[in-house]
Design a protein around this motif. Structure first.
Motif, PDB file in Angstrom:
ATOM      1  N   ALA A  28       1.542   6.468  -7.202  1.00 23.03           N
ATOM      2  CA  ALA A  28       0.504   7.418  -7.597  1.00 23.03           C
ATOM      3  C   ALA A  28       0.960   8.862  -7.380  1.00 23.03           C
ATOM      4  O   ALA A  28       0.703   9.743  -8.209  1.00 23.03           O
ATOM      5  CB  ALA A  28      -0.781   7.144  -6.816  1.00 23.03           C
ATOM      6  N   GLN A  66       2.144   1.637  -3.538  1.00 25.24           N
ATOM      7  CA  GLN A  66       1.077   2.112  -4.408  1.00 25.24           C
ATOM      8  C   GLN A  66       0.873   3.616  -4.252  1.00 25.24           C
ATOM      9  O   GLN A  66       0.687   4.340  -5.248  1.00 25.24           O
ATOM     10  CB  GLN A  66      -0.220   1.372  -4.078  1.00 25.24           C
ATOM     11  N   PHE A  67       0.935   4.089  -3.012  1.00 26.33           N
ATOM     12  CA  PHE A  67       0.790   5.522  -2.749  1.00 26.33           C
ATOM     13  C   PHE A  67       1.943   6.306  -3.378  1.00 26.33           C
ATOM     14  O   PHE A  67       1.732   7.346  -4.026  1.00 26.33           O
ATOM     15  CB  PHE A  67       0.740   5.750  -1.236  1.00 26.33           C
ATOM     16  N   GLU A 121       0.831  -1.213   0.000  1.00 28.24           N
ATOM     17  CA  GLU A 121       0.000   0.000   0.000  1.00 28.24           C
ATOM     18  C   GLU A 121       0.865   1.262   0.000  1.00 28.24           C
ATOM     19  O   GLU A 121       0.524   2.264  -0.646  1.00 28.24           O
ATOM     20  CB  GLU A 121      -0.918  -0.002   1.223  1.00 28.24           C
ATOM     21  N   ASP A 147      -6.343   8.723  -5.937  1.00 21.98           N
ATOM     22  CA  ASP A 147      -5.758   7.900  -4.886  1.00 21.98           C
ATOM     23  C   ASP A 147      -5.966   8.602  -3.535  1.00 21.98           C
ATOM     24  O   ASP A 147      -5.736   9.812  -3.413  1.00 21.98           O
ATOM     25  CB  ASP A 147      -4.260   7.707  -5.146  1.00 21.98           C
ATOM     26  N   ASN A 165      -2.754   9.329 -10.851  1.00 22.94           N
ATOM     27  CA  ASN A 165      -4.003   8.957 -10.176  1.00 22.94           C
ATOM     28  C   ASN A 165      -4.372  10.041  -9.166  1.00 22.94           C
ATOM     29  O   ASN A 165      -3.964   9.993  -7.995  1.00 22.94           O
ATOM     30  CB  ASN A 165      -3.860   7.601  -9.484  1.00 22.94           C
TER      31      ASN A 165
END
Length: 525
Positions: free
Chosen positions: A97, A93-94, A90, A234, A231
Motif C-alpha cells: 500500500a 500488505q503495508f 500484514e 491503509d 490505498n
C-alpha cells in the motif's frame, strides 16, 4: 551483569552495522570525488555549471526532503513497529500500500515539476534571468532531471525497507551508480550535445533508473518486493502520511537552508553557485560517510527500543551515537578548515577550474567547516524524536533554524559574499543542534552517561594537536596552486595520512580507547 552484556552486545551490533555503512558510503564518496574532479575539469565554475548545479540541486533537495528526510523518518519507525508487532502478511500488505501510494504521489509531483520548471527556477535562482542564458539552460536541465526525483525516492523507499531488516550495505552502496553514470556522461554523452552540460543532466536521469533496479533483487530475497496498491486509507499509510506532514521541516532543514543559499548565491557574481557547490561537496564527505551512516543505523534501533519501551537502551543508543559522531566530526571540521585551499587545489584545479576558483571555494569551505559537526549531531538528535514519533518538536526547531539562516544570510552576504552564505548555514546548524539537545534532555528522552567532561577535554586536546600539525604542514596556498599535480597529491596524502595517525595517537595518549565506545551499565551524569 546480564544488563552489561546486553548493552555491550548492542553497542557491538551498532558499531558493526555502522562500519558496514561507512565502508559502502566511503566507496560512493570516493567515486563522488572522481565525479567532481571530472566535472570541474570539463565544466569548471562557469555559467553552464551554475545552471546544472541549480537544476540538479532542486530534485536532489526534494529527494532528501521527501524521501530520505520526512518520508524515511516517518516510514522506518512505523515499519519497525509493524515488524515487531504484526505478522509478515500484514507487513507485506503495508509495504504494498505504501509503495503504490508513494508512487502515485511522486508521479504527480514529477509531472508538476516538469510543467512548472520555469517558475521553480525563478523561485530558487531569481538572479539567473538577468545574467546570460543560465535561466533557459537551467529550465531545460531541470525538466530532464525531475524524473530522477521519482526514481530516487522509490530507491530511498526500497532502501528504508532494507535498512529496517538490517541490510544496510545495499542502500549505502547504491549512490555509487549515480557517480559512475555522471562520470560516463561527462566523457561520452556530453560531447554528443551542442551544449555539453545537457549530457550531464541525462546522466543523472539514467542513474535514477539503474539505482532503483539495483535494489529490487535484494527486496525479493527478503520476500518484501512490493506489489504496488494505491490505498490512502491503509492504517499504516495513514500514520506515515500524518507523520510526514510535520516532518518536512525537521531533519531536512539543512537541505532547505542549502536551497536558500542557492537563491542568495544566484544574486552574486557568476561562479558563486559553483564555488558553493564544490565546497559543499567536500563538506558532504564526512557528513555523508559518518553522520548519515550512524543516523541510518540507529533509527531502526531507536524505533524498536521505543516500541518495546526500553527507555534505558534508547538513551544509551543516543549516547553512543553522539560520542561516535564527535570523535569523527570534530577532526573532520579541523581538517576541512585548515586544509580547505590545499584540498580544493589538489582535487579540482585542472582544466577550467583555475586558481581564482580555488581561493573563492576555499573561503566557503572554511565557513562550512564550522557547521560539519552540528550537521552530524542534528541527524542523531532528530532521530531521537522521530523514533518516538514526536515530530512537532523538530518541526518547530527546524522552522526557527530556517528563519535564522535567512537572517544570517542577509547580514553576512554583503560583507562576505558567498562565504557569508556558507557561514549562515553553519550558524543555523549550531542553533538547530542546541535546541534539539535541550529538548531531548528536558523531556527525559536522553540521559548522558558518566564521563562526558573528561571525554570532552581529551577530545579537544587531540584536535588541538591535529590542527597544529596540519597548519605547520600545509604551508602557503600559493605553493600548492603553482606545483604540479603529482606533488599536490603526494603532499596531501602524506598530510592526511599522518593526520589520522597523529589524531588517534593523541586520543590514545589522552586516555580514549576504542572500548570506551562500548556501553556500560552506568548511572546518568
Amino acid at each position: 551483569m546480564l544488563l552489561y552484556f546486553d548493552l555491550k552486545t548492542m553497542s557491538k551490533s551498532l558499531f558493526k552495522s555502522t562500519s558496514v555503512v561507512v565502508s559502502m558510503t566511503m566507496i560512493s564518496r570516493v567515486f563522488g570525488f572522481i565525479r567532481d574532479m571530472v566535472t570541474a575539469h570539463f565544466f569548471g565554475a562557469a555559467a553552464q555549471f551554475d545552471a546544472f548545479s541549480v537544476a540538479f540541486r532542486i530534485p536532489n533537495f526534494m529527494r532528501r526532503l521527501f524521501a530520505e528526510g520526512s518520508f524515511s523518518q516517518a516510514f522506518v519507525p512505523v515499519l519497525s513497529e509493524y515488524q515487531k508487532k504484526k505478522s509478515e502478511p500484514e507487513v507485506r500488505q503495508f509495504i504494498n500500500a505504501m509503495s503504490g501510494t508513494l508512487g502515485v504521489v511522486l508521479l504527480g509531483v514529477t509531472m508538476l515539476g516538469i510543467i512548472f520548471a520555469p517558475w521553480i527556477i525563478r523561485l530558487f535562482a531569481p538572479g539567473f534571468e538577468t545574467q546570460g542564458d543560465r535561466f533557459d539552460l537551467a529550465v531545460t536541465m531541470l525538466r530532464i532531471n525531475f524524473p530522477y526525483l521519482m526514481l530516487i525516492s522509490l530507491t530511498a523507499f526500497s532502501g528504508a525497507i532494507l535498512n529496517t531488516y538490517s541490510r544496510f550495505w545495499v542502500a549505502a552502496f547504491t549512490p555509487v551508480f549515480l557517480n559512475i553514470c555522471m562520470i560516463a556522461a561527462a566523457f561520452w554523452l556530453s560531447p554528443q550535445f551542442t551544449t555539453p552540460i545537457i549530457g550531464l543532466a541525462w546522466g543523472v536521469c539514467i542513474a535514477g533508473i539503474i539505482q532503483l533496479l539495483f535494489q529490487l533483487p535484494f527486496l525479493k530475497t527478503l520476500h518484501m518486493l512490493p506489489r504496488p496498491r494505491i490505498n490512502f486509507r491503509d492504517p499504516g499509510v495513514t500514520r506515515v502520511l500524518k507523520l510526514m506532514v510535520p516532518a518536512l521541516f525537521g531533519v531536512s532543514v539543512g537541505q532547505v537552508n542549502l536551497l536558500v543559499d542557492t537563491l542568495f548565491a544566484s544574486l552574486l557574481m557568476v561562479g558563486s553557485v559553483s564555488w558553493l557547490y564544490y565546497s559543499d561537496r567536500l563538506m558532504e564527505f564526512p557528513l555523508g560517510v559518518f553522520g548519515v551512516a550512524i543516523s541510518t543505523v540507529i533509527l531502526p534501533h531507536l524505533s524498536r527500543h521505543h516500541a518495546t519501551q526500553s527507555d534505558q537502551s534508547f538513551s544509551l543508543t543516543i549516547d553512543w551515537a553522539l560520542r561516535a559522531v564527535l570523535l569523527i566530526g570534530v577532526p573532520a571540521a579541523v581538517v576541512l578548515a585548515v586544509m580547505a585551499g590545499p584540498m580544493l587545489s589538489t582535487l579540482f584545479q585542472y582544466g577550467r577550474f583555475n586558481a581564482f576558483d580555488v581561493i573563492q571555494a576555499s573561503k566557503s569551505l572554511s565557513a562550512f567547516a564550522i557547521g560539519i559537526t552540528p550537521f552530524m549531531l542534528v541527524k542523531i538528535l532528530s532521530a531521537g524524536f522521530y523514533a518516538r514519533q514526536d515530530l512537532r518538536t523538530p518541526v518547530r526547531i527546524g522552522v526557527i533554524a530556517m528563519i535564522a539562516n535567512m537572517i544570517f544570510n542577509v547580514l553576512l552576504i554583503w560583507p562576505l559574499a558567498h562565504a557569508g552564505i556558507a557561514m549562515a548555514t553553519s550558524l543555523s546548524a549550531l542553533l538547530n543542534t542546541g535546541f534539539l539537545f535541550y529538548f531531548l534532555r528536558q523531556r527525559g528522552f536522553y540521559h548522558p552517561r558518566e564521563g562526558w567532561r573528561l571525554f570532552t577535554v581529551r577530545l579537544i586536546a587531540a584536535n588541538v594537536v591535529l590542527a597544529a600539525w596540519l597548519w605547520l604542514g600545509a604551508g602557503d596556498l600559493q605553493t600548492w596552486m603553482t606545483h604540479h599535480a603529482m606533488w599536490r597529491y603526494g603532499h596531501l596524502l602524506f598530510l592526511l595520512g599522518s593526520a589520522v595517525v597523529i589524531y588517534f595517537a593523541a586520543l590514545w595518549l589522552s586516555g580514549i580507547r576504542l572500548h570506551h565506545l562500548l556501553m556500560r551499565e552506568q548511572q546518568p551524569a
